[in-house]
Design an enzyme around this catalytic site. Structure first.
Site, PDB file in Angstrom:
ATOM      1  N   HIS A 168     -44.366   7.024  -6.279  1.00 52.89           N
ATOM      2  CA  HIS A 168     -43.637   6.829  -7.546  1.00 52.89           C
ATOM      3  C   HIS A 168     -44.577   7.023  -8.735  1.00 52.89           C
ATOM      4  O   HIS A 168     -44.239   7.701  -9.706  1.00 52.89           O
ATOM      5  CB  HIS A 168     -43.044   5.412  -7.620  1.00 52.89           C
ATOM      6  CG  HIS A 168     -41.932   5.149  -6.645  1.00 52.89           C
ATOM      7  ND1 HIS A 168     -41.884   4.029  -5.839  1.00 52.89           N
ATOM      8  CD2 HIS A 168     -40.824   5.867  -6.335  1.00 52.89           C
ATOM      9  CE1 HIS A 168     -40.788   4.062  -5.100  1.00 52.89           C
ATOM     10  NE2 HIS A 168     -40.131   5.165  -5.377  1.00 52.89           N
ATOM     11  N   LYS A 178     -27.220  -5.644  -3.113  1.00 54.40           N
ATOM     12  CA  LYS A 178     -28.375  -5.457  -2.226  1.00 54.40           C
ATOM     13  C   LYS A 178     -29.509  -6.382  -2.625  1.00 54.40           C
ATOM     14  O   LYS A 178     -29.992  -6.327  -3.754  1.00 54.40           O
ATOM     15  CB  LYS A 178     -28.834  -3.991  -2.289  1.00 54.40           C
ATOM     16  CG  LYS A 178     -29.634  -3.554  -1.095  1.00 54.40           C
ATOM     17  CD  LYS A 178     -29.803  -2.047  -1.119  1.00 54.40           C
ATOM     18  CE  LYS A 178     -30.994  -1.617  -0.291  1.00 54.40           C
ATOM     19  NZ  LYS A 178     -31.383  -0.241  -0.576  1.00 54.40           N
ATOM     20  N   ARG A 212     -39.225  14.655  -1.755  1.00 52.94           N
ATOM     21  CA  ARG A 212     -40.247  14.725  -0.704  1.00 52.94           C
ATOM     22  C   ARG A 212     -39.924  15.759   0.358  1.00 52.94           C
ATOM     23  O   ARG A 212     -40.808  16.325   0.982  1.00 52.94           O
ATOM     24  CB  ARG A 212     -40.398  13.360  -0.010  1.00 52.94           C
ATOM     25  CG  ARG A 212     -41.058  12.307  -0.852  1.00 52.94           C
ATOM     26  CD  ARG A 212     -40.861  10.940  -0.280  1.00 52.94           C
ATOM     27  NE  ARG A 212     -39.443  10.610  -0.255  1.00 52.94           N
ATOM     28  CZ  ARG A 212     -38.940   9.405  -0.096  1.00 52.94           C
ATOM     29  NH1 ARG A 212     -39.756   8.382   0.095  1.00 52.94           N
ATOM     30  NH2 ARG A 212     -37.643   9.196  -0.098  1.00 52.94           N
ATOM     31  N   SER A 228     -40.678   3.291  -0.169  1.00 58.12           N
ATOM     32  CA  SER A 228     -40.727   1.831  -0.299  1.00 58.12           C
ATOM     33  C   SER A 228     -40.308   1.162   1.001  1.00 58.12           C
ATOM     34  O   SER A 228     -40.912   0.176   1.433  1.00 58.12           O
ATOM     35  CB  SER A 228     -39.800   1.367  -1.419  1.00 58.12           C
ATOM     36  OG  SER A 228     -40.175   1.925  -2.650  1.00 58.12           O
TER      37      SER A 228
END
Ligand code: PNS
Length: 158
Positions: A17, A41, A90, A127
């Protein structure tokens, strides 16, 4: 004046990040890192913790601020007069996930999405994987900033 936002959960932020933040900050006069709150969440870190961890790492970047948002990202972009959403990519899985969101956001308000390809050394960093490896005792210290490592250690009582 060009203005963009980098939205995400950042639970917690990683070196991947930070690499995207640094590179995006060079492309825009103003960059807002937007911690998007998902009320359904429960993350490992609170929104305030995520923001504080990011702020410490971007303090030296001119024109970069950190905010939180709950709701549609396009509403945030409109409210803050953001013309471009910046995301890191990615791999093709990221692309498949991101492309419909970019299209939907463009449809809803005309906001554009720009993708920065990840630096190769962070191509496997997420993460969720960082949290899983950390919880199982693996060494993630090279994959997260020092303050995130300290915060992970504190959560785990290590
Ligand atoms: O780091 P993440 O979890 O991959 O980030 C995804 C995020 C938060 C950027 C995305 O879910 C989002 O934009 N959420 C805000 C709600 C919204 O606008 N949903 C419609 C997307 S088209």
């Amino acid at each position: 004046m060009s203005k963009a936002c980098c939205p995400g959960s950042f639970d917690p932020m990683t070196q991947g990040h930070l690499d995207i933040f640094r590179r995006a900050a060079r492309l825009f006069d103003e960059l807002i890192i937007t911690v998007v709150v998902n009320p359904n969440k429960q993350g490992m870190f609170t929104t305030d913790e995520r923001i504080a961890l990011i702020e410490e790492n971007v303090a030296d970047l001119p024109g970069v601020t950190v905010e939180q948002w709950t709701g549609l990202l396009v509403d945030y972009a409109r409210e803050r007069d953001v013309a471009c959403i910046v995301k890191g990519l990615r791999n093709s899985t990221d692309f498949d996930y991101e492309l419909p969101m970019a299209g939907m956001n463009q449809h809803l308000t005309g906001v554009e999405t720009a993708f920065l390809t990840t630096s190769p050394q962070y191509s496997y960093v997420s993460s969720s994987l960082v949290k899983e490896v950390f919880k199982l005792g693996g060494d993630v210290s090279a994959l997260v900033p020092a303050n995130v490592q300290a915060a992970l250690d504190a959560k785990a009582g290590r």
